[in-house]
Design a protein around this motif. Structure first.
Motif, PDB file in Angstrom:
ATOM      1  N   GLU A 134      10.200   4.581  -0.728  1.00  0.00           N
ATOM      2  CA  GLU A 134       9.064   5.079   0.084  1.00  0.00           C
ATOM      3  C   GLU A 134       9.244   5.568   1.536  1.00  0.00           C
ATOM      4  O   GLU A 134       9.083   6.639   1.756  1.00  0.00           O
ATOM      5  CB  GLU A 134       7.786   4.275   0.133  1.00  0.00           C
ATOM      6  N   VAL A 135      10.390   4.966   2.117  1.00  0.00           N
ATOM      7  CA  VAL A 135      10.811   5.229   3.492  1.00  0.00           C
ATOM      8  C   VAL A 135      11.634   6.411   3.318  1.00  0.00           C
ATOM      9  O   VAL A 135      11.486   7.467   4.007  1.00  0.00           O
ATOM     10  CB  VAL A 135      11.542   4.215   4.100  1.00  0.00           C
ATOM     11  N   MET A 136      12.505   6.577   2.268  1.00  0.00           N
ATOM     12  CA  MET A 136      13.150   7.708   2.105  1.00  0.00           C
ATOM     13  C   MET A 136      12.363   8.957   1.813  1.00  0.00           C
ATOM     14  O   MET A 136      12.468  10.257   2.365  1.00  0.00           O
ATOM     15  CB  MET A 136      14.041   7.652   0.983  1.00  0.00           C
ATOM     16  N   ASN A 137      11.172   8.735   0.771  1.00  0.00           N
ATOM     17  CA  ASN A 137      10.313  10.060   0.505  1.00  0.00           C
ATOM     18  C   ASN A 137       9.505  10.601   1.827  1.00  0.00           C
ATOM     19  O   ASN A 137       9.265  11.549   1.787  1.00  0.00           O
ATOM     20  CB  ASN A 137       9.519   9.519  -0.693  1.00  0.00           C
ATOM     21  N   MET A 138       9.042   9.556   2.602  1.00  0.00           N
ATOM     22  CA  MET A 138       8.215   9.963   3.714  1.00  0.00           C
ATOM     23  C   MET A 138       9.058  10.385   4.806  1.00  0.00           C
ATOM     24  O   MET A 138       8.390  11.100   5.534  1.00  0.00           O
ATOM     25  CB  MET A 138       7.381   8.715   4.174  1.00  0.00           C
ATOM     26  N   MET A 139      10.074   9.810   5.074  1.00  0.00           N
ATOM     27  CA  MET A 139      10.783  10.199   6.331  1.00  0.00           C
ATOM     28  C   MET A 139      12.144  11.004   6.132  1.00  0.00           C
ATOM     29  O   MET A 139      12.575  11.483   7.120  1.00  0.00           O
ATOM     30  CB  MET A 139      11.263   8.746   6.886  1.00  0.00           C
ATOM     31  N   GLY A 140      12.540  11.081   5.136  1.00  0.00           N
ATOM     32  CA  GLY A 140      13.519  11.920   4.765  1.00  0.00           C
ATOM     33  C   GLY A 140      14.872  11.445   5.550  1.00  0.00           C
ATOM     34  O   GLY A 140      15.264  10.355   5.573  1.00  0.00           O
ATOM     35  N   GLY A 141      15.465  12.619   6.242  1.00  0.00           N
ATOM     36  CA  GLY A 141      16.778  11.956   6.886  1.00  0.00           C
ATOM     37  C   GLY A 141      16.479  11.145   8.133  1.00  0.00           C
ATOM     38  O   GLY A 141      17.474  10.580   8.520  1.00  0.00           O
ATOM     39  N   THR A 142      15.380  11.233   8.732  1.00  0.00           N
ATOM     40  CA  THR A 142      15.121  10.274   9.727  1.00  0.00           C
ATOM     41  C   THR A 142      15.051   8.725   9.529  1.00  0.00           C
ATOM     42  O   THR A 142      15.204   7.650  10.155  1.00  0.00           O
ATOM     43  CB  THR A 142      13.732  10.580  10.241  1.00  0.00           C
TER      44      THR A 142
ATOM     45  N   LEU B 255       0.642  -1.328  -0.117  1.00  0.00           N
ATOM     46  CA  LEU B 255      -0.028  -0.076   0.096  1.00  0.00           C
ATOM     47  C   LEU B 255       0.797   1.160   0.114  1.00  0.00           C
ATOM     48  O   LEU B 255       0.452   2.340  -0.624  1.00  0.00           O
ATOM     49  CB  LEU B 255      -0.855   0.081   1.227  1.00  0.00           C
ATOM     50  N   LEU B 256       2.110   1.130   0.480  1.00  0.00           N
ATOM     51  CA  LEU B 256       2.832   2.470   0.434  1.00  0.00           C
ATOM     52  C   LEU B 256       3.348   2.514  -0.855  1.00  0.00           C
ATOM     53  O   LEU B 256       3.540   3.864  -1.317  1.00  0.00           O
ATOM     54  CB  LEU B 256       4.111   1.991   1.528  1.00  0.00           C
ATOM     55  N   THR B 257       3.725   1.497  -1.689  1.00  0.00           N
ATOM     56  CA  THR B 257       4.302   1.685  -2.672  1.00  0.00           C
ATOM     57  C   THR B 257       3.417   1.753  -4.001  1.00  0.00           C
ATOM     58  O   THR B 257       3.662   2.376  -4.961  1.00  0.00           O
ATOM     59  CB  THR B 257       5.245   0.536  -3.285  1.00  0.00           C
ATOM     60  N   LYS B 258       2.055   1.275  -3.619  1.00  0.00           N
ATOM     61  CA  LYS B 258       1.099   1.525  -5.003  1.00  0.00           C
ATOM     62  C   LYS B 258      -0.154   2.108  -4.467  1.00  0.00           C
ATOM     63  O   LYS B 258      -1.030   2.048  -5.267  1.00  0.00           O
ATOM     64  CB  LYS B 258       0.713  -0.175  -5.210  1.00  0.00           C
ATOM     65  N   GLY B 259      -0.223   2.301  -3.408  1.00  0.00           N
ATOM     66  CA  GLY B 259      -1.380   3.005  -2.812  1.00  0.00           C
ATOM     67  C   GLY B 259      -1.785   4.291  -3.146  1.00  0.00           C
ATOM     68  O   GLY B 259      -0.736   4.922  -3.597  1.00  0.00           O
ATOM     69  N   GLU B 260      -2.980   4.922  -2.986  1.00  0.00           N
ATOM     70  CA  GLU B 260      -3.236   6.207  -3.683  1.00  0.00           C
ATOM     71  C   GLU B 260      -2.530   7.203  -2.623  1.00  0.00           C
ATOM     72  O   GLU B 260      -2.260   7.029  -1.532  1.00  0.00           O
ATOM     73  CB  GLU B 260      -4.659   6.356  -3.566  1.00  0.00           C
TER      74      GLU B 260
END
Length: 227
Positions: free
Chosen positions: A85-93, A50-55
């Motif tokens: 997706e983790v990089m895009n949503m969390m950035g440097g964290t 869902l993270l990779t393909k979800g709306e």
């Protein structure tokens, strides 16, 4: 902690199930997975899908919750295929999880994706100087992998060091001071075609920095292989 992702999980229709802890390497490099992992890994794969393909509204609803995840849960998401997706949503964290994965990779003969993790760190470091500082902690481990890894491990280590060498001038110095140059030269002379390409790229990147590093590259016999 992991429970803070509940709101995001509920938004995805996966209520009440915490993310699994990342599997730890065993004594021989195999992952140790507990008896309940089959269910939690299946649930994790649903979340990743869902993270990779979800709306976009679903991803937006989960973004803040994902930022609050423990380091182990971030590692689990990345290992399950949601690194970008983790990089895009969390950035440097997300940097801590990537550094952890590089550390684990350094203990496996095949390097286990170290080059890709380093490329991700390089991308994050361009926007966050703190990530660059964290990434410096992976250099010695990658040199160790370049020295002692198998053919695949040397490919991963050379790619990782090449990626890291482009982060900053301080990183170039750290790579040289960690003793990477002789092993990069050995890789050019004896490695696989992919490893040789990455090692040459790293040495070229290092050679455009300070005069002392250029001299170090020359002393190790790297000029001939690079020409």
């Amino acid at each position: 902690g992991v429970d803070q992702v509940a709101a995001g999980v509920e938004a995805m229709g996966l209520q009440g199930e915490p993310l699994p802890q990342a599997a730890q390497p065993g004594r021989h490099g195999a992952k140790v997975v507990d008896e309940t992992s089959e269910t939690t890994q299946a649930r994790l794969q649903q979340i990743v899908a869902l993270l990779t393909k979800g709306e976009q509204p679903v991803q937006d609803a989960c973004s803040s919750a994902l930022r609050a995840l423990s380091a182990d849960s971030k590692v689990a998401l990345i290992e399950a295929g949601a690194m970008h997706e983790v990089m895009n949503m969390m950035g440097g964290t997300a940097a801590g999880a990537l550094c952890e994965l590089m550390g684990r990779a350094s203990h496996q003969p095949n390097g286990a994706g170290a080059g890709e993790y380093a490329a991700a760190l390089r991308t994050l470091a361009q926007a966050d100087p703190e990530v660059a500082q964290m990434a410096m902690g992976t250099v010695q481990r990658m040199v160790h992998l370049l020295q002692r890894g198998g053919h695949k491990g040397k490919e991963e280590a050379a790619a990782a060091l090449w990626n890291l060498s482009t982060v900053s001038e301080m990183m170039k110095t750290a790579i040289a001071e960690a003793g990477a140059i002789p092993y990069l030269v050995d890789t050019i002379n004896q490695g696989t075609p992919l490893a040789r390409e990455s090692a040459a790229g790293c040495l070229w990147s290092l050679s455009v920095v300070s005069l002392p590093i250029k001299e170090m590259v020359a002393r190790c016999g790297a000029i001939g292989p690079l020409v």
